[in-house]
Design an enzyme around this catalytic site. Structure first.
Site, PDB file in Angstrom:
ATOM      1  N   TRP A  23       0.834  -1.215   0.000  1.00 17.37           N
ATOM      2  CA  TRP A  23       0.000   0.000   0.000  1.00 17.37           C
ATOM      3  C   TRP A  23       0.862   1.256   0.000  1.00 17.37           C
ATOM      4  O   TRP A  23       0.524   2.268  -0.582  1.00 17.37           O
ATOM      5  CB  TRP A  23      -0.904  -0.017   1.232  1.00 17.37           C
ATOM      6  CG  TRP A  23      -1.737   1.230   1.407  1.00 17.37           C
ATOM      7  CD1 TRP A  23      -2.991   1.450   0.928  1.00 17.37           C
ATOM      8  CD2 TRP A  23      -1.368   2.423   2.111  1.00 17.37           C
ATOM      9  NE1 TRP A  23      -3.439   2.707   1.277  1.00 17.37           N
ATOM     10  CE2 TRP A  23      -2.460   3.338   2.003  1.00 17.37           C
ATOM     11  CE3 TRP A  23      -0.243   2.844   2.814  1.00 17.37           C
ATOM     12  CZ2 TRP A  23      -2.451   4.608   2.581  1.00 17.37           C
ATOM     13  CZ3 TRP A  23      -0.224   4.114   3.382  1.00 17.37           C
ATOM     14  CH2 TRP A  23      -1.319   4.974   3.262  1.00 17.37           C
ATOM     15  N   HIS A  24       2.014   1.168   0.677  1.00 17.41           N
ATOM     16  CA  HIS A  24       2.865   2.349   0.815  1.00 17.41           C
ATOM     17  C   HIS A  24       3.513   2.781  -0.482  1.00 17.41           C
ATOM     18  O   HIS A  24       3.880   3.945  -0.622  1.00 17.41           O
ATOM     19  CB  HIS A  24       3.944   2.110   1.876  1.00 17.41           C
ATOM     20  CG  HIS A  24       3.446   2.264   3.271  1.00 17.41           C
ATOM     21  ND1 HIS A  24       2.746   1.277   3.932  1.00 17.41           N
ATOM     22  CD2 HIS A  24       3.509   3.307   4.133  1.00 17.41           C
ATOM     23  CE1 HIS A  24       2.414   1.702   5.133  1.00 17.41           C
ATOM     24  NE2 HIS A  24       2.864   2.933   5.290  1.00 17.41           N
ATOM     25  N   GLY A  25       3.692   1.862  -1.387  1.00 16.25           N
ATOM     26  CA  GLY A  25       4.300   2.306  -2.633  1.00 16.25           C
ATOM     27  C   GLY A  25       4.551   1.173  -3.600  1.00 16.25           C
ATOM     28  O   GLY A  25       4.587   0.006  -3.213  1.00 16.25           O
ATOM     29  N   PHE A  70       1.977   8.679  -1.388  1.00 15.71           N
ATOM     30  CA  PHE A  70       1.198   7.444  -1.368  1.00 15.71           C
ATOM     31  C   PHE A  70      -0.251   7.727  -1.760  1.00 15.71           C
ATOM     32  O   PHE A  70      -1.054   6.853  -1.790  1.00 15.71           O
ATOM     33  CB  PHE A  70       1.266   6.797   0.024  1.00 15.71           C
ATOM     34  CG  PHE A  70       2.693   6.604   0.497  1.00 15.71           C
ATOM     35  CD1 PHE A  70       3.022   6.784   1.818  1.00 15.71           C
ATOM     36  CD2 PHE A  70       3.689   6.263  -0.385  1.00 15.71           C
ATOM     37  CE1 PHE A  70       4.336   6.625   2.253  1.00 15.71           C
ATOM     38  CE2 PHE A  70       5.013   6.100   0.044  1.00 15.71           C
ATOM     39  CZ  PHE A  70       5.324   6.282   1.369  1.00 15.71           C
TER      40      PHE A  70
END
Lengths: 477, 320
Positions: free
Chosen positions: A325-327, A477
């Protein structure tokens, strides 16, 4: 419009003035005004992003109603799937399309095939990871019969786009934030006062701590091959405080602004670097995201009510997905995976639910055991942050290899000038660890309060990193 | 609400007073450190300018660092038998040049203005106009010019200028780190000119990707102020020459459409019946590794050549 910019300050003042002086006690008009203000704020980044957020809001508003009005479970599930597929599909396309294409090509080349798939020039809409999760929580909670859908489309759109938390959280739950759009808001002196303090503290964390740590961290990470171990270790510390100051600072400003407008957002950070083990760390760091993954990924997978092997699987999978999800980079995936791995010993020793209170709650100082626990937890998170910060997993491993050698015990000669600030910052947070934030100093004499506010404002100005725009990390993000 | 606003205003005002006190202290620190020969040119340059007797300057130079490192007033004066002063400053944009000129006209009445044109000052890079203005604003004496400068130049950065601690942050840096002489290889001579004696090493290369300059991407306000400078000169019967200082051949080669840059300013000059000298189009026998100390600034030897060349041109035009 960065939160620490003059543009945003002017924008906030105008919104505050119109909201309370022109539209006071007019709920619908306030919601409509907030909606337009939020769209203006969001469109300032790029007006094209507005189409997506409007689409997402429209989709989930209608899907919410459809889910609620469906007669059978099967129909409800179908509508939920529509919401999931479209929201995650959009997120996946804008955020991960090129990542998956490039990863697929690399995988093919490893087994001897040349796959030339065209990657697209896709701009990542700011905040898509945040508002997508926020709207998903709405439809999922309706499906689970936790909340009922609302029929006020303006309130719903305003909830999705609420500008203080739109681009970098906290990721609000519909059950917490949506009702606040449906009831009349009156100005609360204490709430507003605390809001101003939070904004001030948030700006301090971002401008003084995060941005100055960033200067050191960036230099060390970009030249890590030629640095000694102690400098690399300092690089890790600087990044740990950069990301903490940056992200928690943003959250504080968001919560503070929301309070000025009569809203109560959830806490997102509660002194995570005083955690005694990794599970406590994740109860204190990015709380809105970790609870989202707990409720919508971990628990549906079976959570902890399964046999040990599946429990461990669920933890590691949840953390790995949260890393993704962060990147769009394997470094984030590995960072998430590593945090999941850290959990395993705690699960096996049943220690993951310990430490729910304030550390050294009844004493000024931590005991030796607590000091060791805090330091150990910090070092483990620091190691994980190396992966988070590095460009590639290989770089991260090289960085760590460089970090663990005998020169780790040398006295640093460079990059040490800002360390005293970090220590003082930690000391302030430690003294105030029982409070929501360090500037909750209501009981202090007026002179002390004034001195604190004046000092912080002076430090913000004097330690402002000039001529350089250092982004809020989580805006990516 | 009233209680909140009153307290907010009172606290803000008191905190502002604290900032004023600290700002005044830092201003003193800056003054003590930026002494003569300290290497901080802007303060010294303006101090020298304000010491001039009124209406004694015949020729004024304005422009960026290319200006104050290329045009040596002492050489120009000796060859033209006039008095000149160089009020160039780092990244001086046309907006800044306009207000510097207005300030200069409060006490001087030059007959000729040499305006150094550097195309990059027309771009809106991060903080550029703010920095450009900062090298001059605090040293100006005319309040009318300063207010005008503040409003028209700083824009949304006005709060930064008005907040004393922010505008005097330099003093804080000196306090913490001690004053560091900007560069021991250079020297502020006099009349605004800064001289440097080292040369560009032949092993250094200009590692910039070639690019095309696009005027559509520039800040239109800079072009508006260039027109304002031209009009101001006409209104005050000041002869105006536009000059582009030389850059190294290596740097010039990265600007793929330099001819377009030249033609753009040449058109401006022609439309306003002005002389335009582009030293990147004229061969004055400059050698990159002899006459420059970096890729875009002349050293002592280079500035002597250009100053002489410009002086002869001015003398031949018989502009005085």
């Amino acid at each position: 419009m960065w939160f620490n910019s003059i543009d945003f300050a002017i924008f906030s003042i105008v919104v505050f003035a119109v909201y309370w002086f022109v539209l006071n006690n007019k709920l619908k008009q306030q919601n409509l005004f907030l909606l337009f203000a939020s769209y203006f704020f969001y469109g300032f980044w790029d007006w094209r992003f507005l189409t997506l957020i409007i689409f997402s809001s429209f989709l989930d508003y209608n899907v919410g109603l459809k889910i609620f009005n469906s007669e059978t479970k099967k129909q409800k599930k179908s509508w939920l799937l529509v919401s999931l597929l479209l929201n995650i599909g959009l997120l996946g396309f804008f955020k991960y399309f090129n990542f998956f294409i490039n990863s697929f090509e690399e995988l093919m080349s490893l087994i001897g095939f040349q796959a030339n798939i065209t990657s697209l020039n896709i701009i990542l809409p700011v905040g898509i990871s945040f508002y997508t999760f926020q709207t998903l929580s709405y439809t999922i909670d309706i499906y689970r019969d936790k909340i009922k859908p609302i029929h006020d489309i303006i309130a719903f759109f305003a909830f999705v786009s609420f500008f203080p938390q739109l681009v970098a959280g906290p990721i609000e739950r519909a059950s917490n934030l949506l009702p606040q759009f449906l009831k009349r808001r009156s100005f609360n002196y204490n709430s507003a006062k605390d809001g101003i303090r939070l904004i001030l503290w948030g700006l301090f964390k971002k401008i003084v701590i995060a941005d100055n740590c960033a200067l050191h961290a960036n230099e060390i990470f970009s030249t890590y091959q030629s640095q000694d171990s102690i400098t690399l270790f300092l690089g890790g510390i600087y990044f740990a405080f950069q990301i903490y100051g940056d992200f928690s600072g943003y959250s504080d400003i968001a919560i503070g602004i929301a309070r000025l407008l009569g809203f109560d957002l959830m806490k997102n950070f509660t002194y995570p670097y005083f955690s005694r083990n990794i599970s406590e760390f994740w109860r204190r760091w990015h709380i809105s995201l970790s609870t989202w993954f707990r409720d919508y990924v971990f628990i549906p997978l079976g959570g902890s009510r399964v046999k040990s092997s599946k429990y461990i699987r669920n933890i590691i999978l949840t953390f790995t997905i949260s890393g993704l999800w962060h990147g769009a980079n394997w470094t984030f995936v590995f960072w998430g995976f590593l945090n999941g791995l850290y959990y395993v010993p705690l699960l096996l020793t049943n220690s993951n639910k310990k430490y729910t209170g304030v550390v050294a709650q009844y004493s000024w100082f931590p005991n030796i055991k607590e000091v060791l626990q805090i330091c150990t937890t910090f070092i483990f998170t620091l190691i994980a942050w190396i992966f988070f910060r590095s460009e590639t997993i290989q770089d991260a491993f090289y960085y760590l290899a460089g970090m663990f050698s005998l020169s780790l015990f040398n006295i640093p000669h460079i990059h040490r000038s800002f360390l005293p600030f970090i220590l003082v910052f930690l000391l302030v947070e430690w003294i105030q660890r029982h409070k929501d934030h360090p500037l909750q100093i209501d009981k202090a004499p007026v002179a002390i309060k004034f001195a604190a506010y004046a000092s912080i404002s002076v430090l913000i100005v004097l330690y402002h990193v000039q001529d350089v725009d250092i982004e809020f990390i989580y805006f990516q993000f | 609400m009233n209680r909140f606003l009153v307290r907010l205003i009172v606290y803000s005002f008191l905190i502002f007073l604290v900032h004023m006190a600290i700002g005044a202290y830092l201003k003193n620190i800056a003054k003590e450190n930026e002494t003569e020969h300290s290497g901080y040119h802007p303060r010294q340059r303006w101090a020298d300018f304000h010491e001039l007797s009124p209406n004694t300057i015949d020729l004024l130079f304005l422009g960026s660092s290319h200006c104050y490192r290329s045009f040596n007033p002492s050489i120009v004066d000796s060859l033209t038998n006039k008095k000149s002063f160089n009020l160039g400053s780092s990244i001086q944009t046309p907006i800044t040049s306009f207000f510097v000129l207005k300030e200069a006209l409060q006490t001087q009445n030059p007959k000729l203005l040499v305006l150094e044109i550097y195309f990059r000052t027309f771009y809106d890079a991060s903080n550029r106009q703010y920095q450009s203005a900062n090298f001059n604003f605090e040293f100006m004496k005319s309040n009318t010019v300063k207010v005008d400068f503040l409003i028209n130049s700083y824009g949304k950065d006005i709060p930064k200028v008005l907040l004393p601690t922010y505008s005097q942050k330099r003093g804080f840096d000196y306090l913490i780190e001690g004053y560091k002489l900007q560069n021991t290889k250079e020297e502020y001579l006099n009349k605004g000119f800064v001289e440097r004696t080292d040369t560009l090493s032949s092993t250094r290369h200009y590692n910039v990707e070639p690019y095309k300059f696009d005027f559509d991407e520039t800040n239109k306000k800079q072009s508006v102020y260039l027109e304002k400078i031209i009009r101001l000169c006409k209104d005050n019967s000041i002869e105006l020459i536009l000059v582009t200082a030389p850059i190294t051949k290596e740097m010039k080669s990265t600007i793929l459409n330099y001819e377009d840059v030249y033609q753009h300013f040449n058109r401006v000059a022609q439309e306003n019946d002005l002389d335009f000298i582009d030293y990147n189009k004229i061969d004055v026998n400059l050698i990159d590794t002899v006459h420059f100390y970096d890729f875009q600034h002349l050293n002592k030897a280079g500035s002597e050549i250009i100053s002489r060349n410009l002086s002869y041109r001015i003398a031949n035009k018989k502009l005085f």
